[in-house]
Design a protein around this motif. Structure first.
Motif, short mmCIF file in Angstrom:
data_model
loop_
_atom_site.label_atom_id
_atom_site.label_comp_id
_atom_site.label_asym_id
_atom_site.label_seq_id
_atom_site.Cartn_x
_atom_site.Cartn_y
_atom_site.Cartn_z
N ARG A 16 1.20 -1.16 -0.40
CA ARG A 16 0.27 -0.07 0.91
C ARG A 16 0.44 1.70 0.23
N LEU A 17 1.77 1.30 0.83
CA LEU A 17 2.42 2.53 0.33
C LEU A 17 4.02 3.02 -0.49
N LYS A 18 4.00 1.85 -1.32
CA LYS A 18 4.10 1.59 -2.34
C LYS A 18 3.96 2.15 -3.37
N LEU A 19 2.30 1.72 -3.28
CA LEU A 19 1.77 1.98 -4.71
C LEU A 19 0.83 3.78 -4.13
N ASP A 20 1.33 3.97 -2.74
CA ASP A 20 0.70 5.85 -2.71
C ASP A 20 1.53 6.36 -3.11
N PHE A 21 2.96 5.86 -2.38
CA PHE A 21 4.05 6.45 -3.42
C PHE A 21 4.45 6.84 -4.47
N GLU A 22 3.61 5.51 -5.86
CA GLU A 22 3.91 5.91 -7.04
C GLU A 22 3.31 6.68 -7.24
N VAL A 31 9.20 2.38 5.75
CA VAL A 31 9.59 3.28 4.99
C VAL A 31 10.72 3.61 4.08
N LYS A 32 12.50 2.74 4.43
CA LYS A 32 13.34 2.55 4.00
C LYS A 32 13.62 0.83 3.00
N LYS A 33 11.84 -0.06 3.46
CA LYS A 33 12.61 -0.80 2.78
C LYS A 33 11.38 -0.09 1.46
N VAL A 34 10.22 0.48 1.48
CA VAL A 34 9.52 0.88 -0.27
C VAL A 34 10.15 2.30 -0.48
N LYS A 35 11.33 2.77 0.57
CA LYS A 35 12.23 3.44 -0.71
C LYS A 35 13.23 2.65 -1.70
N ILE A 44 9.61 12.24 -3.25
CA ILE A 44 9.10 12.08 -2.30
C ILE A 44 9.84 12.29 -1.07
N ILE A 45 9.10 13.53 0.28
CA ILE A 45 10.30 13.82 0.90
C ILE A 45 9.37 12.78 2.16
N CYS A 46 10.34 12.07 3.05
CA CYS A 46 9.63 10.93 4.23
C CYS A 46 10.49 11.51 5.15
N ILE A 47 10.01 11.76 6.07
CA ILE A 47 10.06 12.84 7.59
C ILE A 47 10.35 12.44 8.77
N ASP A 48 11.09 11.38 9.58
CA ASP A 48 10.75 11.02 10.33
C ASP A 48 11.40 12.21 11.53
#
Length: 372
Positions: A25-31, A50-54, A154-158
């Protein structure tokens, strides 16, 4: 060196367990350029997923940028981290880092330390201040770079909850939301380790980031998946653990990802060839010993009422704290005192509130308290 179990850090590769549905799902959202907010208890695996999807994004027109803002203490700390990471991760070589700074941040004279090593070794100190750049200019940086490079960022902020700790935080949040929501070539994945603060930022109708994106809740990994993983990791070390003992590892720490890995490692370290009941118990004792210093800090400064409230939770009380019977049995003071106790413990991140009631956030803390 291969590690049988990994805890205390984000995991990758074969140490990443399950999360098939959430990863998809997260990969689909990113794409599809969907903003995402990840919420879950701490150390459940937000950074890892998040790192896995990246790592799985193969589209050359999509670039994922990951940053951690845990140590950002004010608005301009954040802008400096934001800009430096975006500049560095959207460059493919050292010269491009310098060119991007000259092109997009012309009023700066940055300090750059680099070596012939990979890009991750480059250190950038931009020195952004209110005197040289307005916030809006920095927040537009990803959009400008994405447009020029013809990509989607895609900016990922932890640790995004740090934004809520800044001085005049609401104004800062309004500023971020006001810029980010209009960007066409950038989307955001925001997540953090403090569940109640993240919930406040994104689920309160009065807050600027309300309905900013898709809310994704990471649930605990099912026991069956953990059992398969634990048994396979033992086998990789030429050792064997029964499915029942693997199950008990999960149940002891309530399927909390980091603790499952830590307890499994402790038990593995105690095991010769075949895991015994004694090996399991020694692993549990080792876990409690490893955490005792932290837990002692947890209870320092707690009032008698707060400790009594925690003891009630440990004894299975999760609702109706204001009832006369519970007030008297656990010496919680007056009914009006319950709200103050709850707020104080939430602020210290010792409890969490769910639809089923109030629970201790840390399952091993509960186990430690019950064995005192």
């Amino acid at each position: 060196m291969k590690r049988a179990f990994v805890y205390g850090m984000s995991v990758e590769g074969e140490n990443f367990t399950d999360r098939v549905k959430e990863t998809k799902r997260l990969k689909l959202d990113f794409e599809n350029a969907i903003n995402v907010i990840l919420i879950s208890p701490r150390r459940i695996g937000k950074s890892s997923i998040v790192k896995k999807v990246k790592s799985e994004i193969t589209n050359p027109n999509i670039k994922v940028v990951f940053m951690d803002i845990y140590d950002c203490r004010n608005e301009y700390d954040f802008y400096n981290r934001f800009a430096s990471v975006v500049i560095k991760e959207t460059a493919t070589k050292t010269n491009q880092v310098i060119d991007n700074i000259k092109r997009f941040l012309v009023r700066l004279t940055p300090k750059i330390a680099f070596s012939p090593e990979p890009m991750s070794e480059i250190s950038i100190s931009l020195g952004i201040t209110p005197q040289n750049y307005q916030p809006e200019e920095i927040l537009q940086l990803p959009e400008l770079i994405a447009k020029e490079q013809g990509i989607h960022l895609i900016i990922c902020i932890d640790e995004f909850q740090q934004i809520g700790e800044f001085e005049d935080s609401i104004t800062v949040q309004k500023r971020l939301r006001g810029i980010w929501q209009h960007q066409q070539n950038v989307s955001y994945c925001l997540f953090g380790s403090k569940k109640h603060l993240m919930t406040k930022l994104f689920q309160n109708r009065k807050m600027p980031f309300y309905q900013f994106g898709e809310m994704m809740y990471l649930e605990k990994i099912p026991t069956a998946d953990w059992i398969t993983y634990i048994c396979s990791r033992f086998e990789s070390q030429d050792k064997h653990i029964s499915e029942e003992l693997a199950r008990r590892i999960c149940e002891t720490v309530e399927n909390h990802s980091s603790y499952v890995q830590q307890l499994a490692w402790n038990v593995l370290a105690e095991t010769n060839k075949e895991t015994t009941e004694e090996d399991f118990e020694n692993g549990v004792q080792a876990l409690l010993a490893q955490c005792s210093g932290l837990f002692e800090q947890h209870i320092q400064g707690l009032t008698a009422y707060q400790m009594n409230y925690i003891r009630a939770i440990c004894n299975g009380i999760h609702t109706d704290f204001g009832s006369k019977a519970i007030l008297e049995e656990y010496n919680l003071g007056t009914k009006s005192n319950i709200s103050r106790i709850k707020t104080a413990l939430l602020d210290r991140e010792l409890i969490e509130i769910t639809k089923d009631g109030v629970f201790l956030e840390d399952p091993v803390f509960k186990l430690w308290l019950k064995r005192l």
